[in-house]
Design a protein around this motif. Structure first.
Motif, PDB file in Angstrom:
ATOM      1  N   GLY A  23      75.641 162.687 140.293  1.00 50.02           N
ATOM      2  CA  GLY A  23      75.418 161.803 141.435  1.00 50.02           C
ATOM      3  C   GLY A  23      76.580 160.856 141.694  1.00 50.02           C
ATOM      4  O   GLY A  23      76.991 160.658 142.844  1.00 50.02           O
ATOM      5  N   PHE A  24      77.123 160.277 140.631  1.00 53.22           N
ATOM      6  CA  PHE A  24      78.265 159.377 140.801  1.00 53.22           C
ATOM      7  C   PHE A  24      79.498 160.145 141.285  1.00 53.22           C
ATOM      8  O   PHE A  24      80.230 159.663 142.148  1.00 53.22           O
ATOM      9  N   ARG A  28      81.419 159.506 144.918  1.00 57.15           N
ATOM     10  CA  ARG A  28      82.863 159.263 145.071  1.00 57.15           C
ATOM     11  C   ARG A  28      83.454 160.205 146.119  1.00 57.15           C
ATOM     12  O   ARG A  28      84.243 159.793 146.953  1.00 57.15           O
ATOM     13  N   LYS A  29      83.097 161.466 146.047  1.00 60.84           N
ATOM     14  CA  LYS A  29      83.635 162.456 146.993  1.00 60.84           C
ATOM     15  C   LYS A  29      83.214 162.155 148.423  1.00 60.84           C
ATOM     16  O   LYS A  29      83.975 162.400 149.363  1.00 60.84           O
ATOM     17  N   TYR A  89      79.506 155.794 134.089  1.00 62.33           N
ATOM     18  CA  TYR A  89      79.887 156.593 135.261  1.00 62.33           C
ATOM     19  C   TYR A  89      80.293 155.788 136.495  1.00 62.33           C
ATOM     20  O   TYR A  89      80.896 156.347 137.404  1.00 62.33           O
ATOM     21  N   GLY A  90      79.956 154.509 136.557  1.00 57.49           N
ATOM     22  CA  GLY A  90      80.164 153.792 137.808  1.00 57.49           C
ATOM     23  C   GLY A  90      80.926 152.493 137.719  1.00 57.49           C
ATOM     24  O   GLY A  90      80.703 151.596 138.537  1.00 57.49           O
ATOM     25  N   THR A  91      81.834 152.368 136.766  1.00 55.30           N
ATOM     26  CA  THR A  91      82.543 151.097 136.613  1.00 55.30           C
ATOM     27  C   THR A  91      83.420 150.759 137.810  1.00 55.30           C
ATOM     28  O   THR A  91      83.682 149.588 138.067  1.00 55.30           O
ATOM     29  N   ASP A  92      83.853 151.768 138.543  1.00 54.23           N
ATOM     30  CA  ASP A  92      84.731 151.541 139.691  1.00 54.23           C
ATOM     31  C   ASP A  92      83.962 151.425 141.009  1.00 54.23           C
ATOM     32  O   ASP A  92      84.560 151.414 142.074  1.00 54.23           O
ATOM     33  N   MET A  93      82.633 151.320 140.917  1.00 50.88           N
ATOM     34  CA  MET A  93      81.803 151.309 142.119  1.00 50.88           C
ATOM     35  C   MET A  93      80.855 150.118 142.110  1.00 50.88           C
ATOM     36  O   MET A  93      80.503 149.605 141.054  1.00 50.88           O
TER      37      MET A  93
END
Length: 159
Positions: A23-24, A28-29, A89-93
């Motif tokens: 999902g993450f 991103r895509k 999975y989502g540190t950049d989001m």
């Protein structure tokens, strides 16, 4: 149809972890926003009543103390799980977190509406036969009752 808001339903299983990763990556895509939800299902607490020794009557509220402690423990576990998945999975989001209480399928569907999701992603435990009859299938319930598309991400296990 543009997919701009993805809700990922998780529990503490390798199946949900795999679905979260998927999902993450998809978010991103597609440059989509992500929400994740962990459902706290009620667990009946075995309560031994505390009796008033003078009259042998149970104190009112004795069961409530155990219920509050159990709910706090479940909330901490849900928060820990959500934070662990985001860190993995989502540190950049920017991720919106939800914890809901009750039925897993209903909670995922309700949080999907609250988040405004246009895609739900969940893993599956691949239960079948007697197991599925006894345990039910959260994925199947979500697919049947959601108002938005649901992606069920399988995890191929090594034989």
């Amino acid at each position: 149809m543009d997919i701009t808001r993805i809700l990922i339903g998780i529990d503490d299983s390798k199946y949900a972890d795999h679905a979260a990763q998927y999902g993450f990556d998809l978010a991103r895509k597609l440059n989509a926003s992500v929400g994740i939800v962990s459902i706290v299902e009620p667990i009946p607490a075995a309560v031994t009543p505390i009796n008033d020794t003078g009259f042998g009557m149970p104190f009112e509220g004795a069961a409530d103390i155990n219920s509050v402690e159990l709910m706090e423990t479940q909330n901490q576990a849900a928060d820990s799980l959500l934070n662990r998945i985001i860190a993995k999975y989502g540190t950049d989001m920017e991720v919106t977190q939800y914890t809901d209480y009750g039925s897993s399928a209903d909670g995922i569907i309700n949080c999907s509406a609250t988040f405004g999701a246009n895609l739900i992603i969940i893993g599956t435990h691949k239960r079948s036969g007697f197991d599925r009859l006894l345990m039910g299938s959260v994925a199947e319930d979500v697919v049947r009752h959601a108002d938005v598309p649901v992606m069920v991400v399988p995890l191929k296990e090594e034989e």
